[in-house]
Design an enzyme around this catalytic site. Structure first.
Site, PDB file in Angstrom:
ATOM      1  CG  ASP A  12      -2.078   0.917   1.100  1.00 15.39           C
ATOM      2  OD1 ASP A  12      -2.380   1.349  -0.035  1.00 15.39           O
ATOM      3  OD2 ASP A  12      -2.688   1.240   2.139  1.00 15.39           O
ATOM      4  CD1 TRP A  17       7.065   6.710  -2.640  1.00 14.23           C
ATOM      5  CD2 TRP A  17       6.730   6.951  -4.847  1.00 14.23           C
ATOM      6  NE1 TRP A  17       8.291   6.767  -3.254  1.00 14.23           N
ATOM      7  CE2 TRP A  17       8.114   6.916  -4.605  1.00 14.23           C
ATOM      8  CE3 TRP A  17       6.278   7.104  -6.158  1.00 14.23           C
ATOM      9  CZ2 TRP A  17       9.051   7.027  -5.632  1.00 14.23           C
ATOM     10  CZ3 TRP A  17       7.218   7.216  -7.182  1.00 14.23           C
ATOM     11  CH2 TRP A  17       8.594   7.175  -6.907  1.00 14.23           C
ATOM     12  CG  HIS A  29      -0.220   1.738  -9.107  1.00  7.63           C
ATOM     13  ND1 HIS A  29      -0.385   1.399  -7.795  1.00  7.63           N
ATOM     14  CD2 HIS A  29      -1.369   2.388  -9.469  1.00  7.63           C
ATOM     15  CE1 HIS A  29      -1.573   1.804  -7.376  1.00  7.63           C
ATOM     16  NE2 HIS A  29      -2.182   2.416  -8.357  1.00  7.63           N
ATOM     17  CG  LEU A 123      10.634 -16.358  -4.116  1.00  6.82           C
ATOM     18  CD1 LEU A 123      10.447 -16.494  -2.603  1.00  6.82           C
ATOM     19  CD2 LEU A 123      11.086 -14.939  -4.462  1.00  6.82           C
ATOM     20  NE  ARG A 186      -8.248   0.414   6.596  1.00 12.99           N
ATOM     21  CZ  ARG A 186      -8.816   0.351   5.391  1.00 12.99           C
ATOM     22  NH1 ARG A 186      -9.905  -0.361   5.214  1.00 12.99           N
ATOM     23  NH2 ARG A 186      -8.305   0.992   4.365  1.00 12.99           N
ATOM     24  CD  GLU A 199       3.784 -13.098  15.224  1.00 17.92           C
ATOM     25  OE1 GLU A 199       3.689 -11.885  15.499  1.00 17.92           O
ATOM     26  OE2 GLU A 199       3.667 -14.001  16.058  1.00 17.92           O
TER      27      GLU A 199
HETATM   28  C1  FPP Z   1      -2.077  -0.081  -3.311  1.00 16.78           C
HETATM   29  O1  FPP Z   1      -1.595   1.240  -3.251  1.00 16.78           O
HETATM   30  C2  FPP Z   1      -1.421  -0.808  -4.407  1.00 16.78           C
HETATM   31  C3  FPP Z   1      -2.071  -1.338  -5.484  1.00 16.78           C
HETATM   32  C4  FPP Z   1      -3.533  -1.233  -5.658  1.00 16.78           C
HETATM   33  C5  FPP Z   1      -1.338  -2.006  -6.577  1.00 16.78           C
HETATM   34  C6  FPP Z   1      -0.030  -2.621  -6.216  1.00 16.78           C
HETATM   35  C7  FPP Z   1       0.645  -3.133  -7.438  1.00 16.78           C
HETATM   36  C8  FPP Z   1       1.969  -3.174  -7.620  1.00 16.78           C
HETATM   37  C9  FPP Z   1       2.949  -2.724  -6.586  1.00 16.78           C
HETATM   38  C10 FPP Z   1       2.551  -3.711  -8.868  1.00 16.78           C
HETATM   39  C11 FPP Z   1       1.987  -5.033  -9.284  1.00 16.78           C
HETATM   40  C12 FPP Z   1       2.717  -5.552 -10.427  1.00 16.78           C
HETATM   41  C13 FPP Z   1       2.474  -6.709 -11.081  1.00 16.78           C
HETATM   42  C14 FPP Z   1       3.349  -7.083 -12.192  1.00 16.78           C
HETATM   43  C15 FPP Z   1       1.387  -7.641 -10.754  1.00 16.78           C
HETATM   44  P1  FPP Z   1      -2.637   2.414  -3.300  1.00 16.78           P
HETATM   45  O2  FPP Z   1      -2.900   2.776  -4.708  1.00 16.78           O
HETATM   46  O3  FPP Z   1      -3.859   2.030  -2.518  1.00 16.78           O
HETATM   47  O4  FPP Z   1      -1.892   3.579  -2.586  1.00 16.78           O
HETATM   48  P2  FPP Z   1      -2.580   4.730  -1.743  1.00 16.78           P
HETATM   49  O5  FPP Z   1      -3.086   4.079  -0.476  1.00 16.78           O
HETATM   50  O6  FPP Z   1      -1.475   5.669  -1.504  1.00 16.78           O
HETATM   51  O7  FPP Z   1      -3.687   5.297  -2.565  1.00 16.78           O
END
Ligand code: FPP
Length: 232
Positions: A12, A17, A29, A123, A186, A199
């Site tokens: 998250d 960011w 992202h 992995l 959460r 954990e």
């Molecule tokens: C939540 O941050 C993050 C996501 C909804 C997407 C996470 C995805 C990636 C890190 C890359 C995945 C890559 C592949 C190849 C599957 P948010 O948008 O909720 O952040 P915020 O809380 O600041 O709004």
């Protein structure tokens, strides 16, 4: 020393960011996907066996269309580029979630990487994609009812071990540790059944800034918790 076999991460903070740097949420992202690579490297180094990454939740469909499109395309671009490296590094890809409801290009890209890495035994990187914990439990209940109605089994055969076999994560052990970055404390519909005994570790750091050192810190803290617990 406590052996952490399976770590699951709620990645998250990507959107914030990006925004805080005058970038778009999608650029956040993209930075998150790069941080993911550092975490994969660190997991191999730390001899973690399974890394589950929450890449798209069943709640994420309500995001702006542009952002949803971006997140749907990310596996297509990313996996195409990364597959040779995953093969070289013996990484096995799994996908957890309702992949039937994804755009064809997304589900094909995910499927292809699962199939191509099927025989790797290093992995396991398990992408939770279009995943919701309630949806997971519900689809398992539906399949159990179906099997009971078809006389494939008796209702009183359904115990925890058998029910687990109907979940999206059926081939994986439960996570030992669930980490959430980005400051919120959460579970947000992540592995609800599977994290019953895990954990939990919360970090204020936005996921794009999460790195090997912070992962190690999380693991250390959990190992300390466990050793205190064992003495008392
Ligand atoms: C939540 O941050 C993050 C996501 C909804 C997407 C996470 C995805 C990636 C890190 C890359 C995945 C890559 C592949 C190849 C599957 P948010 O948008 O909720 O952040 P915020 O809380 O600041 O709004």
């Amino acid at each position: 020393m406590l052996n952490l076999k399976h770590i699951a991460i709620i990645m998250d903070g990507n959107g914030r960011w990006g925004k805080e740097r005058g970038l778009t949420r999608s650029q956040g992202h993209y930075a998150g996907a790069q941080a993911m690579e550092k975490i994969i490297d660190a997991s191999i180094e730390m001899d973690i066996k399974i890394l589950t990454l929450y890449a798209f939740s069943s709640e994420n469909w309500s995001r702006p269309k542009d952002e949803v499109n971006y997140l749907m395309n990310l596996p297509v671009k990313y996996l195409k580029q990364k597959l040779p490296e995953f093969m070289r590094r013996n990484i096995k890809i799994l996908v957890t979630g309702n992949t039937e409801a994804l755009p064809e290009s997304t589900s094909k890209a995910l499927q292809k990487s699962v199939m191509e890495t099927e025989n790797n035994n290093g992995l396991i990187v398990n992408f939770a994609f279009n995943y919701g914990g309630r949806d997971d439990i519900l689809q398992a209940v539906q399949k159990v009812i179906y099997d009971v109605q078809k006389n494939n089994m008796e209702l009183d055969q359904v115990d925890e071990a058998l029910f687990q076999q109907y979940l999206y994560t059926k081939e994986l052990p439960d996570p030992d540790l669930v980490i959430r970055t980005g400051g919120e404390k959460r579970i947000s519909n992540f592995l609800l059944w599977q994290c019953s005994l895990s954990e939990l570790y919360f970090s204020d750091v936005y996921f794009p800034d999460f790195n090997e050192e912070l992962l190690k810190r999380a693991v250390r803290e959990v190992q300390e918790r466990k050793s205190v617990h064992h003495i008392s």
